[in-house]
Scaffold this motif. Structure first.
Motif, PDB file in Angstrom:
ATOM      1  N   PRO A  47      19.524   8.303 -19.329  1.00 12.46           N
ATOM      2  CA  PRO A  47      19.088   6.930 -19.165  1.00 12.46           C
ATOM      3  C   PRO A  47      17.903   6.643 -20.053  1.00 12.46           C
ATOM      4  CG  PRO A  47      18.317   8.256 -17.355  1.00 12.46           C
ATOM      5  CD  PRO A  47      19.224   9.130 -18.186  1.00 12.46           C
ATOM      6  N   SER A  48      17.671   5.360 -20.329  1.00  9.60           N
ATOM      7  CA  SER A  48      16.537   4.982 -21.150  1.00  9.60           C
ATOM      8  C   SER A  48      15.606   4.110 -20.352  1.00  9.60           C
ATOM      9  CB  SER A  48      17.031   4.232 -22.393  1.00  9.60           C
ATOM     10  OG  SER A  48      17.740   3.084 -21.998  1.00  9.60           O
ATOM     11  N   GLY A  49      14.438   3.863 -20.928  1.00  8.19           N
ATOM     12  CA  GLY A  49      13.491   2.981 -20.263  1.00  8.19           C
ATOM     13  C   GLY A  49      12.277   3.733 -19.792  1.00  8.19           C
ATOM     14  N   PRO A  50      11.265   3.002 -19.367  1.00  4.98           N
ATOM     15  CA  PRO A  50      10.016   3.643 -18.954  1.00  4.98           C
ATOM     16  C   PRO A  50      10.188   4.511 -17.735  1.00  4.98           C
ATOM     17  CG  PRO A  50      10.031   1.353 -18.315  1.00  4.98           C
ATOM     18  CD  PRO A  50      11.247   1.573 -19.161  1.00  4.98           C
ATOM     19  N   TYR A  51       9.544   5.631 -17.744  1.00  6.90           N
ATOM     20  CA  TYR A  51       9.684   6.578 -16.633  1.00  6.90           C
ATOM     21  C   TYR A  51       8.478   6.489 -15.717  1.00  6.90           C
ATOM     22  CZ  TYR A  51       9.475  11.046 -14.204  1.00  6.90           C
ATOM     23  OH  TYR A  51       9.377  12.027 -13.257  1.00  6.90           O
ATOM     24  N   LEU A  52       8.742   6.264 -14.455  1.00  7.76           N
ATOM     25  CA  LEU A  52       7.709   6.307 -13.435  1.00  7.76           C
ATOM     26  C   LEU A  52       8.128   7.378 -12.450  1.00  7.76           C
ATOM     27  CD1 LEU A  52       7.380   2.500 -13.219  1.00  7.76           C
ATOM     28  CD2 LEU A  52       5.580   4.030 -13.942  1.00  7.76           C
ATOM     29  N   PRO A  53       7.438   8.507 -12.396  1.00 11.22           N
ATOM     30  CA  PRO A  53       7.948   9.688 -11.706  1.00 11.22           C
ATOM     31  C   PRO A  53       8.231   9.463 -10.235  1.00 11.22           C
ATOM     32  CG  PRO A  53       5.624   9.887 -12.212  1.00 11.22           C
ATOM     33  CD  PRO A  53       6.108   8.672 -12.915  1.00 11.22           C
ATOM     34  N   PRO A  54       9.413   9.931  -9.771  1.00 12.45           N
ATOM     35  CA  PRO A  54       9.739   9.811  -8.362  1.00 12.45           C
ATOM     36  C   PRO A  54       8.884  10.739  -7.524  1.00 12.45           C
ATOM     37  CG  PRO A  54      11.389  11.112  -9.484  1.00 12.45           C
ATOM     38  CD  PRO A  54      10.462  10.600 -10.549  1.00 12.45           C
ATOM     39  N   SER A  55       8.795  10.460  -6.249  1.00 16.32           N
ATOM     40  CA  SER A  55       7.988  11.286  -5.359  1.00 16.32           C
ATOM     41  C   SER A  55       8.641  11.377  -4.005  1.00 16.32           C
ATOM     42  CB  SER A  55       6.593  10.674  -5.220  1.00 16.32           C
ATOM     43  OG  SER A  55       5.897  11.315  -4.194  1.00 16.32           O
ATOM     44  N   GLU A  56       8.540  12.562  -3.371  1.00 20.12           N
ATOM     45  CA  GLU A  56       9.112  12.735  -2.051  1.00 20.12           C
ATOM     46  C   GLU A  56       8.105  12.662  -0.912  1.00 20.12           C
ATOM     47  OE1 GLU A  56      11.206  16.377  -2.139  1.00 20.12           O
ATOM     48  OE2 GLU A  56      12.918  15.561  -3.157  1.00 20.12           O
ATOM     49  N   PRO A  57       6.843  13.121  -1.090  1.00 19.72           N
ATOM     50  CA  PRO A  57       5.986  13.300   0.082  1.00 19.72           C
ATOM     51  C   PRO A  57       5.714  12.055   0.898  1.00 19.72           C
ATOM     52  CG  PRO A  57       5.081  14.431  -1.816  1.00 19.72           C
ATOM     53  CD  PRO A  57       6.226  13.599  -2.297  1.00 19.72           C
ATOM     54  N   PHE A  58       5.637  10.875   0.257  1.00 17.76           N
ATOM     55  CA  PHE A  58       5.204   9.707   0.991  1.00 17.76           C
ATOM     56  C   PHE A  58       6.324   8.677   1.069  1.00 17.76           C
ATOM     57  CE2 PHE A  58       1.583  11.976   0.469  1.00 17.76           C
ATOM     58  CZ  PHE A  58       1.147  12.056  -0.843  1.00 17.76           C
TER      59      PHE A  58
ATOM     60  N   GLU B 233       2.486  22.206   5.805  1.00 18.65           N
ATOM     61  CA  GLU B 233       1.614  21.546   6.778  1.00 18.65           C
ATOM     62  C   GLU B 233       0.200  22.096   6.697  1.00 18.65           C
ATOM     63  OE1 GLU B 233       2.476  19.002   8.591  1.00 18.65           O
ATOM     64  OE2 GLU B 233       4.504  19.025   7.773  1.00 18.65           O
ATOM     65  N   LEU B 234      -0.603  21.504   5.826  1.00 16.73           N
ATOM     66  CA  LEU B 234      -2.002  21.891   5.689  1.00 16.73           C
ATOM     67  C   LEU B 234      -2.867  20.651   5.860  1.00 16.73           C
ATOM     68  CD1 LEU B 234      -1.813  24.206   2.534  1.00 16.73           C
ATOM     69  CD2 LEU B 234      -1.981  24.930   4.917  1.00 16.73           C
ATOM     70  N   ASP B 235      -3.959  20.785   6.599  1.00 13.45           N
ATOM     71  CA  ASP B 235      -4.888  19.678   6.763  1.00 13.45           C
ATOM     72  C   ASP B 235      -5.902  19.658   5.632  1.00 13.45           C
ATOM     73  OD1 ASP B 235      -3.743  18.740   9.066  1.00 13.45           O
ATOM     74  OD2 ASP B 235      -5.126  19.783  10.428  1.00 13.45           O
ATOM     75  N   ILE B 236      -6.314  18.445   5.254  1.00 15.71           N
ATOM     76  CA  ILE B 236      -7.371  18.306   4.263  1.00 15.71           C
ATOM     77  C   ILE B 236      -8.684  18.739   4.902  1.00 15.71           C
ATOM     78  CG2 ILE B 236      -8.599  16.701   2.755  1.00 15.71           C
ATOM     79  CD1 ILE B 236      -6.131  14.900   2.869  1.00 15.71           C
TER      80      ILE B 236
END
Length: 668
Positions: free
Chosen positions: A31-42, A275-278
Motif C-alpha cells: 500500500p502507499s500513503g503516509p504511515y501512522l503506526p498502529p498500536s495495540e495497548p490502548f 502487567e507492571l505499574d508505573i
C-alpha cells in the motif's frame, strides 16, 4: 523503511510482498500513503475533537514517508519488488520529509510559548488532532514537555539549515510548513486512558487521515535532482487515505499536561512487558556543580558499574522517562552488571570545556582506564588523539597501526588501500573532513545543575560533520562512493557487484544486495529453472553479469490497471511462457472478484478487507474442490482467514509479534 508513493509494479517481473503463504502465490503490491503506526495497548473510543484554524506544516512524527512492508516471512520465490528506477527519487523524498519534518519540529521552538500544554490529558489529545488536521506545528511543539522541546531545539534547526546550504533541501525550505503536503482527518476521536499514577495518562488518537501530496512542491534540493537525471517529482502526486492510530502519552508537569516522546516510548515498552505499574517516583537526577563535575559524576558511575548513578547523571530533559521507569528494571540490570567479570578504574581524566551559557562542550584531553576482564589486566589510554591499548605484554597504538599490524591479512588490506577506487574515496573523505571540528561531549545545565546530554552529543557530532562539508566536497564523495564500493566487494568477496546508484538499488531494503543473491536452497542440484534469472544474478564465472533474462511476466506488472494486468497474466500462463505459481492467484482468477483489491494493495479498513475476502473465499475453495487448485495454492486469507485476527494484515506495520502469530497460525 518506507514505501513509495504512487506504486507501480516492478519492471523486472518480480512480484510484490504479500501475507505469508506457501510461497505458491505471489503477493499483492504494497500500500502507499503516509504511515501512522498502529498500536495495540490502548483501545479507542469515539469522541469528537474540535476544529480550529491553524498554520504551518506537519512534523515528521505525524507524516513519515510511507509504511514499511510487512515483516512476516514469505517464500524466496516471491522476493520484494526492485525499485531501481525510482531509488534516487524515493530516497530524496524520504530525506526531505524526515529531515525537513524534524527541522520543522524543532524550529517552531522559536515561536512556541514556555507554558504550552493543556488543562487536561483529554484536551491535549483533542488539540493534537486539531493541530495535525490544520498542520499546526507550532501547536504541536507547545504540547511537548519543556525539557523535550529544549532537547530538539537549536541543533535540529541548524541541521536543516546545513542541509539547505548543501542543497539536499531546497533553499526555500519553510521550517514552519513543509511544502507539498496537505493533511485532513475525518471521524477523529480521542480516548484518555488513565494509568496507576495521576500524572501519566495514555492517549489513543484515531480516525481516517487523508494526505494530498504535490511532488513538485516538495522542498527537494538541487543535489538530489542533479544526481537523478530522470527524477520526475510529479510522480509522487497522490491523494491517499489511511486509518489514523496514534498512541501518545501525556504527562502532567506543574499543573499542565504535555505530550512526551520519551514517555510514549516507555509506555509502549511497559505495555509489551505485561502487567507492571508505573513507579510513583524514579531515580532522582544528580548533576554536578560545573560541567567538569557532570563528567566526573558519569565516570564515577561507570567506574563502579553503578547503573543508577549513570542514569542519574544524564540530562533529565531527555532522560526523565528513563529515570522515572528505572525502578522497573534496574535491580535485574544491576545484578547482571554485578556478576560481570569486569573491573574499571579511571586513573586519570583531563577535559577542556568550551562555550558559555547553559550548553557547553567538553573535549577529553587525557583519559586513562585500568582494569581487568575475566582476570586479564588491561590499560586503555587516550591522549594526543591516539588510543593505546595494552594487555598481557602486548601494546597497540591507534596512531601507529601501519607499523604494528602485520601478517597476510593486513598485507591484503594494504594492497587494496594503496591505490584504486577505495584509495580515491579515502583521499576524498580525508580532504573533505580536514576541517572537521570535534565538538566533544555536550553538557547542559538544568535547574542549576550540570548533566551529560547523550542526545545533544549525538546531534552536535552530526552537525560538526556536516559543517565540515561544502557542496563540491559532497559531490565528490557521492561520485567516488560507487566505484569504491564495487572495488571493495570485488576484493573481499571475489564478486563483481554493480553499485551505480549513490543511494544503492533499494534504499528501503533490509539487505541492499538482496536482489543480487540467490538463496542456497532456491534451485536443486545446480539446475536453474527457465525465466527465473533476474537482474545482476550471479550464477558462475561463465555467465556475464550484464546478461539478464527478463521474465515474460514483466509486461504484466507494467499494466495500466487490474483488468489489463489480469488478462496479461492469464495469457502468459496459458501460452506456457510462465508457470501458474509465478503469477498472482487473484489475477489468474478474476472471476473471484479480488483482482482490483489485490492490484491496489488491499488499502482498506479491516471490515472492508474481510467483506472482500468472505465474498471471494467460496470461489477459491470451489477451485480447490474441482481440482483446478490445491489447497496449499491458496494464500492464508482464503485458507485460514482467522489467522489475521480480524485485522487487514496488509495494513499492519511494525508489529513483529502479530506477524509471527499470523505465520505460526498459517503453518498449523
Amino acid at each position: 523503511m518506507s514505501d513509495e508513493s504512487d506504486w507501480m509494479p516492478p519492471a523486472d517481473g518480480t512480484p510484490p510482498p504479500q501475507a505469508p503463504s506457501d510461497g505458491v502465490t505471489p503477493p499483492p503490491p504494497p500500500p502507499s500513503g503516509p504511515y501512522l503506526p498502529p498500536s495495540e495497548p490502548f483501545a479507542t473510543t469515539p469522541s469528537t475533537a474540535p476544529t480550529a484554524p491553524g498554520v504551518a506544516g506537519p512534523p515528521s512524527m505525524t507524516v513519515p514517508a510511507g509504511p514499511p512492508p510487512p515483516t512476516a516471512p514469505y517464500d524466496a520465490a516471491s522476493p520484494p519488488p526492485s525499485r531501481r528506477r525510482k531509488g534516487v527519487l524515493v530516497a530524496a523524498v524520504v530525506t526531505v520529509l524526515a529531515v525537513g519534518g524534524a527541522g520543522t519540529f524543532a524550529a517552531t521552538q522559536l515561536a512556541g510559548s514556555n507554558a504550552g500544554g493543556a488543562d487536561s490529558a483529554q484536551e491535549l489529545g483533542e488539540q493534537m488532532l486539531v493541530a495535525i488536521e490544520n498542520e499546526d506545528v507550532l501547536g504541536i511543539l507547545d504540547m511537548l514537555m519543556p525539557g523535550e522541546r529544549e532537547v530538539f531545539k537549536q541543533p535540529t534547526i541548524d541541521w536543516v539549515s546545513e542541509l539547505s546550504r548543501l542543497e539536499v533541501l531546497s533553499a526555500d525550505t519553510d521550517l514552519g510548513e513543509i511544502q507539498g503536503i496537505d493533511l485532513s482527518i475525518t471521524d477523529g476521536s480521542v480516548e484518555a486512558v488513565e494509568t496507576n499514577v495521576d500524572d501519566i495518562t495514555n492517549l489513543a488518537l484515531s480516525g481516517e487521515i487523508t494526505a494530498e501530496i504535490d511532488g513538485e512542491a516538495l522542498p527537494v534540493g538541487e543535489l538530489i535532482l542533479d544526481f537523478g537525471e530522470d527524477i520526475d517529482l510529479s510522480e509522487l502526486d497522490e491523494s491517499t487515505s489511511t486509518e489514523l492510530d496514534i498512541p501518545l502519552t501525556a504527562v502532567e508537569v506543574d499543573g499542565r499536561w504535555y505530550l512526551s516522546v520519551f514517555f510514549t516510548i516507555a509506555e509502549q515498552a511497559r505495555a509489551s512487558a505485561g502487567e507492571l505499574d508505573i513507579p510513583a517516583s524514579g531515580i532522582e537526577a544528580s548533576g554536578g556543580e560545573s560541567p567538569e563535575d557532570a563528567l566526573d559524576e558519569l565516570l564515577d558511575g561507570l567506574e563502579t558499574l553503578d547503573l543508577a548513578a549513570i542514569i542519574a547523571a544524564l540530562n533529565p530533559g531527555e532522560a526523565a522517562a528513563l529515570q522515572r521507569y528505572a525502578p522497573l528494571f534496574i535491580d535485574d540490570a544491576q545484578s547482571m552488571l554485578d556478576e560481570a567479570p569486569i573491573e574499571l578504574d579511571f586513573t586519570q581524566s583531563e577535559y577542556t570545556v568550551t562555550g558559555d551559557g547553559a550548553r557547553r562542550h567538553a573535549s577529553i584531553d587525557v583519559l586513562v582506564v585500568e582494569g581487568s576482564v575475566d582476570g586479564t589486566a588491561f590499560e586503555l589510554k587516550y591522549a594526543d588523539g591516539c588510543v593505546t591499548a595494552s594487555a598481557e605484554g602486548e601494546e597497540v597504538n591507534s596512531c601507529e597501526l601501519d607499523e604494528q599490524l602485520t601478517g597476510e591479512e593486513f598485507d591484503q588490506v594494504d594492497d587494496m588501500l594503496a591505490e584504486g577506487p577505495v584509495r580515491d574515496l579515502i583521499d576524498v573523505l580525508t580532504e573533505a573532513f580536514a576541517d572537521y571540528d570535534q565538538p566533544g561531549v555536550t553538557l547542559v545545565e538544568t535547574d542549576g545543575s550540570w548533566y551529560v546530554s547523550p542526545i545533544g552529543t549525538y546531534y552536535d557530532q552530526l552537525l560538526a560533520l556536516i559543517r565540515a562539508l561544502d557542496r563540491a566536497e559532497l559531490d565528490a564523495i557521492i561520485e567516488a562512493f560507487p566505484p569504491a564500493a564495487d572495488a571493495f566487494f570485488e576484493d573481499v568477496f571475489g564478486a563483481d557487484f554493480d553499485i551505480d546508484d549513490p543511494f544503492l538499488d533499494d534504499p528501503f531494503s533490509d539487505d541492499p544486495f538482496s536482489d543480487d543473491v540467490i538463496p542456497e536452497d532456491t534451485f536443486p542440484e545446480d539446475t536453474f529453472p527457465d525465466d527465473t534469472i533476474v537482474d545482476d544474478t550471479i550464477v558462475d564465472d561463465t555467465v556475464p553479469t550484464d546478461t539478464a533474462v527478463e521474465s515474460p511476466l514483466t509486461r504484466c506488472w507494467e499494466a495500466a490497471d487490474a483488468t489489463e494486468a489480469s488478462a496479461c497474466f492469464q495469457e502468459v500462463v496459458a501460452a506456457g511462457e510462465a508457470q501458474a505459481w509465478e503469477a498472482p492467484l487473484e489475477m489468474l482468477h478474476p472471476e473471484c472478484g479480488v483482482a482490483e483489491a489485490y492490484w491496489t494493495g488491499f488499502t482498506m479498513t479491516d471490515a472492508e478487507f474481510f467483506a472482500i475476502i468472505d465474498a471471494a473465499r467460496p470461489c477459491f475453495l470451489a477451485l480447490v474442490t474441482s481440482g483446478e487448485l490445491l489447497e496449499s495454492d491458496l494464500p492464508i486469507e482464503y485458507r485460514k482467514p482467522e489467522c489475521f485476527e480480524g485485522r487487514n494484515w496488509y495494513q499492519v506495520f511494525g508489529e513483529p509479534e502479530y506477524d509471527e502469530r499470523v505465520a505460526t497460525c498459517s503453518e498449523g
